[in-house]
Write a protein that holds these residues in place. Structure first.
Motif, PDB file in Angstrom:
ATOM      1  N   UNK A 161       0.870  -1.184   0.000  1.00  0.00           N
ATOM      2  CA  UNK A 161       0.000   0.000   0.000  1.00  0.00           C
ATOM      3  C   UNK A 161       0.903   1.228   0.000  1.00  0.00           C
ATOM      4  N   UNK A 162       0.802   2.037  -1.027  1.00  0.00           N
ATOM      5  CA  UNK A 162       1.658   3.227  -1.112  1.00  0.00           C
ATOM      6  C   UNK A 162       1.405   4.143   0.085  1.00  0.00           C
ATOM      7  N   UNK A 163       2.461   4.445   0.791  1.00  0.00           N
ATOM      8  CA  UNK A 163       2.385   5.366   1.915  1.00  0.00           C
ATOM      9  C   UNK A 163       2.594   6.774   1.359  1.00  0.00           C
ATOM     10  N   UNK A 164       1.604   7.624   1.547  1.00  0.00           N
ATOM     11  CA  UNK A 164       1.604   8.954   0.945  1.00  0.00           C
ATOM     12  C   UNK A 164       2.061  10.017   1.942  1.00  0.00           C
ATOM     13  N   UNK A 165       2.321  11.198   1.409  1.00  0.00           N
ATOM     14  CA  UNK A 165       2.658  12.337   2.274  1.00  0.00           C
ATOM     15  C   UNK A 165       1.539  12.576   3.279  1.00  0.00           C
ATOM     16  N   UNK A 166       0.292  12.405   2.841  1.00  0.00           N
ATOM     17  CA  UNK A 166      -0.838  12.590   3.747  1.00  0.00           C
ATOM     18  C   UNK A 166      -0.798  11.585   4.897  1.00  0.00           C
ATOM     19  N   UNK A 167      -0.448  10.337   4.614  1.00  0.00           N
ATOM     20  CA  UNK A 167      -0.334   9.334   5.677  1.00  0.00           C
ATOM     21  C   UNK A 167       0.691   9.777   6.722  1.00  0.00           C
ATOM     22  N   UNK A 168       1.843  10.269   6.253  1.00  0.00           N
ATOM     23  CA  UNK A 168       2.875  10.699   7.198  1.00  0.00           C
ATOM     24  C   UNK A 168       2.427  11.919   7.998  1.00  0.00           C
ATOM     25  N   UNK A 169       1.697  12.826   7.375  1.00  0.00           N
ATOM     26  CA  UNK A 169       1.177  14.005   8.075  1.00  0.00           C
ATOM     27  C   UNK A 169       0.187  13.588   9.158  1.00  0.00           C
ATOM     28  N   UNK A 170      -0.712  12.681   8.828  1.00  0.00           N
ATOM     29  CA  UNK A 170      -1.698  12.186   9.804  1.00  0.00           C
ATOM     30  C   UNK A 170      -0.977  11.505  10.966  1.00  0.00           C
ATOM     31  N   UNK A 171      -0.015  10.632  10.633  1.00  0.00           N
ATOM     32  CA  UNK A 171       0.764   9.919  11.646  1.00  0.00           C
ATOM     33  C   UNK A 171       1.449  10.914  12.575  1.00  0.00           C
ATOM     34  N   UNK A 172       2.098  11.901  11.995  1.00  0.00           N
ATOM     35  CA  UNK A 172       2.840  12.888  12.770  1.00  0.00           C
ATOM     36  C   UNK A 172       1.911  13.745  13.621  1.00  0.00           C
ATOM     37  N   UNK A 173       0.777  14.155  13.074  1.00  0.00           N
ATOM     38  CA  UNK A 173      -0.177  14.957  13.850  1.00  0.00           C
ATOM     39  C   UNK A 173      -0.697  14.193  15.057  1.00  0.00           C
ATOM     40  N   UNK A 174      -1.030  12.916  14.873  1.00  0.00           N
ATOM     41  CA  UNK A 174      -1.491  12.105  16.005  1.00  0.00           C
ATOM     42  C   UNK A 174      -0.375  11.909  17.028  1.00  0.00           C
TER      43      UNK A 174
END
Length: 130
Positions: free
Chosen positions: A81-94
């Motif tokens: 599953x391609x990990x996107x910039x949005x995924x990393x942003x969500x991860x980091x925000x949480x």
């Protein structure tokens, strides 16, 4: 962010474990990212938490000898599953929100700095892997 003067800093492995459980509860409750953990990685948090705690204990408290290749684990996941910039942003925000809710101090701030660094390096390396 304004620090709560009555909150303790991250000091022990137990502090890290509490932080990580709270953080992963947030990730697993967020439909914009939880499918990666539930359906793609099929993570068993009870089994995975000691490794997660080992990793962060080494990063923040400079203890133990975490040996797994974190980058390879995420490269393999990215194949599924391609990990996107949005995924990393969500991860980091949480992650940042969880740290701020639970801890205050130098190690807590270092945790957020390390998380940003890790997310940034992973995003670059995963983009290079395409």
């Amino acid at each position: 962010m304004q620090q709560n003067k009555h909150m303790n800093d991250i000091q022990t492995r137990n502090d890290l474990e509490k932080l990580l459980w709270a953080f992963y509860r947030k990730l697993l409750a967020d439909p914009s990212i939880n499918y990666i953990f539930i359906r793609v990685a099929q993570i068993d948090l009870d089994a995975h938490m000691p490794s997660l705690t080992d990793f962060w204990e080494q990063m923040l408290l400079e203890r133990n000898g975490y040996k797994k290749n974190v980058m390879q684990i995420h490269l393999d996941l990215n194949e599924k599953e391609k990990l996107t910039a949005e995924h990393f942003t969500i991860w980091l925000n949480h992650f940042n929100a969880t740290v701020d809710e639970m801890y205050a101090g130098n190690i807590a701030e270092n945790a957020k700095t390390r998380a940003l660094s890790i997310a940034t390096v992973m995003r670059v390396k995963l983009a290079d892997a395409l």
